[in-house]
Design a protein around this motif. Structure first.
Motif, PDB file in Angstrom:
ATOM      1  N   ALA B 109       0.836  -1.195   0.000  1.00 31.93           N
ATOM      2  CA  ALA B 109       0.000   0.000   0.000  1.00 31.93           C
ATOM      3  C   ALA B 109       0.873   1.248   0.000  1.00 31.93           C
ATOM      4  O   ALA B 109       0.589   2.225  -0.711  1.00 31.93           O
ATOM      5  CB  ALA B 109      -0.930  -0.010   1.213  1.00 31.93           C
ATOM      6  N   ALA B 113       0.646   3.816  -2.993  1.00 33.44           N
ATOM      7  CA  ALA B 113       0.048   5.117  -2.711  1.00 33.44           C
ATOM      8  C   ALA B 113       1.062   6.244  -2.907  1.00 33.44           C
ATOM      9  O   ALA B 113       0.721   7.316  -3.407  1.00 33.44           O
ATOM     10  CB  ALA B 113      -0.497   5.141  -1.284  1.00 33.44           C
ATOM     11  N   VAL B 172      -3.854  -0.949  -5.358  1.00 36.88           N
ATOM     12  CA  VAL B 172      -3.822   0.476  -5.013  1.00 36.88           C
ATOM     13  C   VAL B 172      -3.560   1.309  -6.262  1.00 36.88           C
ATOM     14  O   VAL B 172      -4.188   2.354  -6.474  1.00 36.88           O
ATOM     15  CB  VAL B 172      -2.743   0.735  -3.933  1.00 36.88           C
ATOM     16  CG1 VAL B 172      -2.488   2.215  -3.773  1.00 36.88           C
ATOM     17  CG2 VAL B 172      -3.184   0.141  -2.613  1.00 36.88           C
ATOM     18  N   LEU B 199      -8.912   3.697   0.221  1.00 34.93           N
ATOM     19  CA  LEU B 199      -8.008   2.662  -0.290  1.00 34.93           C
ATOM     20  C   LEU B 199      -8.093   1.390   0.549  1.00 34.93           C
ATOM     21  O   LEU B 199      -8.254   0.299   0.018  1.00 34.93           O
ATOM     22  CB  LEU B 199      -6.567   3.178  -0.319  1.00 34.93           C
ATOM     23  CG  LEU B 199      -6.304   4.301  -1.319  1.00 34.93           C
ATOM     24  CD1 LEU B 199      -4.828   4.669  -1.314  1.00 34.93           C
ATOM     25  CD2 LEU B 199      -6.716   3.878  -2.726  1.00 34.93           C
ATOM     26  N   VAL B 203      -8.846  -2.590  -0.505  1.00 33.55           N
ATOM     27  CA  VAL B 203      -7.707  -3.498  -0.591  1.00 33.55           C
ATOM     28  C   VAL B 203      -7.884  -4.691   0.346  1.00 33.55           C
ATOM     29  O   VAL B 203      -7.428  -5.794   0.052  1.00 33.55           O
ATOM     30  CB  VAL B 203      -6.413  -2.709  -0.269  1.00 33.55           C
ATOM     31  CG1 VAL B 203      -5.291  -3.641   0.088  1.00 33.55           C
ATOM     32  CG2 VAL B 203      -6.039  -1.848  -1.450  1.00 33.55           C
TER      33      VAL B 203
END
Lengths: 331, 293
Positions: B109, B113, B172, B199, B203
């Motif tokens: 992540a 991100a 992501v 997010l 996920v």
């Protein structure tokens, strides 16, 4: 076909991959030394063995100095790296040989085992996959698929033990382990061949499910596509349709992935060689780990990493060669 | 090959009439997983039998009514030993899979991100880790830090977070380009808020699925390490330890101490994979069922 191979582009890809592989190998060796430094493992005690129990502090201190244990691990790593590059990989305590010699003597047996097992797995896996894909949902398909899943879930060392029990003990047709009979003085091809059957067979069976399931999927998909429908409409025989059209397009994606199976092959070899006492490099790794023979372990970890990187390169080369949509320069 | 019966054309597309088989398979998997979990949870407190109880008068009995799986070379009941072994293996598998999933989700992540050099750096680390064969790295770590349960758990977790990191990062990345994320950002939501409110919920199902599929894999890894004599100490017998311990009996011709612990690895693995496969079809309906393991 040979004349149209893009040699230049392939060479450039190989060159680029080598440039990437060098730092990865450096980081892996560095990591190996860092993990060893963080572990409670004491090289001096390992070197001296039981003699360390009775030795006085002064002797141990001198040994410590001689072995260079007190240096920070980064400088020990650097010393190891520079001497490794000049061909000196150190001394293996458990094998009582230079590490380079251990690798040289054993690599050939591991390569033989893995190559035979892999070839059998690819051929048998393709045949079974095609048979299963021919009639999806049929009894044959269900049997092959279920068997493949069950084998995929089975621990390879367990399969190896059951194979020994059945073929060597119950049936008595094959030797249970080793490279030659214990009575035999020399390594003859015939001896090696009979001793190779069980380990290579078990290793092949452990690699088989992956090929079978992927070929089944690939050929099954291809059988449902337009080229096959067209071929059937033109009245081509079922055999030509299956082998000439569906298998060709269904097998390619699998073939290109072969190189990426190296880690699984190494994992399988680690267990199979240990069970059968096959004198290969993977069995040596397990022995090195059990005895915490650090020089041997470090060299073998590096070697395995290099083999994986080489397999990935092979996969990319095959992919680029067989799939005209992919450009080598994009990889 | 040419005389195909018209009712069963060979070019029939995949998986149209297998709905019922699939349902049966999923139900069977659910029953087996439930049975395994109940057995490892309830047998130790309820069945007041000592799995280590040695009975030299009943050594190496083949399977019979009072010992369904037979007994081992010390006369211990193998069914009980297998249930205890499954308990240890399953516990190690679940803890290792959970740890690996947390590491993988956080790393993936973060990489997805933040993007840019963080992403490139993280993915390079993932590539480096995945170029060492997992079992080899596990052997290396366990050999240096043994004996004990924790080196095994750590070595399995450290080698298994890579695939989760890749899956979560890809998820992501694909989410980042969706309009509702743009809307949230242009609406003034902070990075943290976007991450936690938008997010993470998207996920989590993927990460949880990866975690479930990882449990049998981690179990397999643990049993391989234990089998090589590098894993769990012999007094906390796992399934791999049981198979290792049975080698002597096997060479003497007794197959049952080897066979049953292996089946205790295979059956839960297939059952978990069967359940996870159905779950995957539900959360990724567009992706046709792929290979489960």
């Amino acid at each position: 076909m040979t004349s149209s191979l893009p040699w230049g582009a392939m060479a450039r890809l190989v060159g680029r991959r080598l440039l990437f592989a060098a730092p990865i190998l450096l980081v892996v060796t560095f990591g190996v030394f860092a993990i060893a430094a963080a572990s409670p493992f004491d090289p001096v005690k390992a070197y001296a063995g039981t003699a360390a129990l009775g030795a006085d502090a002064g002797t141990l201190e001198r040994l410590r100095e001689n072995l260079g244990v007190d240096e920070p691990f980064a400088s020990r790593w650097w010393n190891w790296l520079t001497s490794a590059l000049s061909g000196d990989l150190g001394q293996s305590a458990v094998m009582r040989q230079p590490v380079a010699q251990v690798i040289a003597e054993r690599l050939v047996w591991s390569t033989l085992l893995c190559a035979v097992a892999f070839a059998v797995a690819v051929l048998a896996g393709t045949a079974l996959g095609v048979l299963a894909a021919r009639r999806p949902g049929s009894a044959l398909d269900r049997v092959v698929t279920s068997l493949a899943y069950a084998l995929e879930a089975a621990p390879v060392f367990w399969l190896a033990l059951l194979a020994i029990w059945f073929f060597a003990l119950q049936w008595g047709v094959l030797p249970a382990g080793g490279l030659t009979d214990t009575a035999s003085e020399q390594v003859t091809p015939g001896q090696v061949a009979t001793h190779l059957v069980l380990p290579a067979g078990v290793l092949a069976v452990s690699q088989l499910p992956w090929f079978t399931l992927y070929v089944r999927q690939g050929v099954g998909d291809a059988l449902a596509e337009d080229p096959v429908r067209g071929a059937r409409a033109r009245g081509l025989s079922e055999r030509t349709v299956l082998l000439g059209h569906a298998l060709r397009s269904g097998l390619l994606p699998v073939l290109t992935l072969i190189g990426s199976r190296v880690p699984e092959l190494i994992t399988g070899a680690l267990l199979v060689e240990s069970v059968f006492g096959w004198p290969g490099i993977a069995a040596a790794t397990v022995e090195a780990a059990t005895a915490v023979d650090f020089p041997l372990l470090a060299a073998l970890t590096t070697l395995a990493t290099a083999a994986v990187l080489l397999g990935n390169l092979l996969a990319d080369l095959l992919y680029g060669l067989f799939d005209p949509r992919v450009k080598f320069s994009d990889m | 090959m040419t005389c195909e019966s018209p009712s069963r054309p060979t070019w029939r597309s995949y998986g149209t009439d297998r709905r019922s088989t699939r349902t049966v398979r999923v139900r069977l998997s659910a029953v087996l997983v439930t049975a395994a979990v109940l057995a490892v949870l309830l047998v130790p407190p309820l069945v007041r039998l000592d799995q280590q109880a040695v009975d030299l008068g009943a050594r190496l009995l083949p399977p019979n009514w009072s010992h369904p799986f037979g007994t081992d070379d010390l006369g211990r009941d193998l069914l009980l030993r297998c249930v205890y072994g499954l308990r240890v293996s399953l516990l190690v598998g679940v803890v290792a899979a959970f740890t690996a999933t947390v590491i993988g989700t956080v790393v993936g992540a973060t990489a997805g991100a933040l993007g840019g050099w963080v992403d490139r750096g993280v993915m390079r680390v993932v590539d480096t880790f995945s170029s060492v064969p997992h079992l080899l790295l596990g052997i290396f770590i366990v050999a240096l830090f043994r004996p004990g349960v924790w080196p095994v758990v750590v070595s399995v977790a450290l080698t298994h977070w890579l695939s989760t990191a890749r899956i979560v990062r890809a998820e992501v990345l694909s989410l980042r380009s969706r309009p509702y994320i743009d809307a949230a950002v242009s609406g003034g939501a902070s990075r943290w808020r976007v991450a936690v409110r938008h997010l993470l919920p998207a996920v989590l199902p993927q990460a949880a699925l990866a975690a479930v599929l990882m449990v049998p894999h981690a179990m397999w890894h643990e049993s391989a390490l234990s089998f090589l004599g590098l894993g769990l100490p012999t007094h906390t017998a796992s399934l791999g330890t049981l198979i290792q311990g049975a080698r002597g009996s096997l060479l003497a011709g007794q197959w049952w101490p080897t066979l049953f612990p292996g089946l205790f690895v295979i059956v839960p693995t297939l059952a978990i994979a069967g359940l996870a496969g159905a779950w995957r079809e539900r959360i990724n309906p567009r992706r046709r069922s792929e290979l489960m393991l």
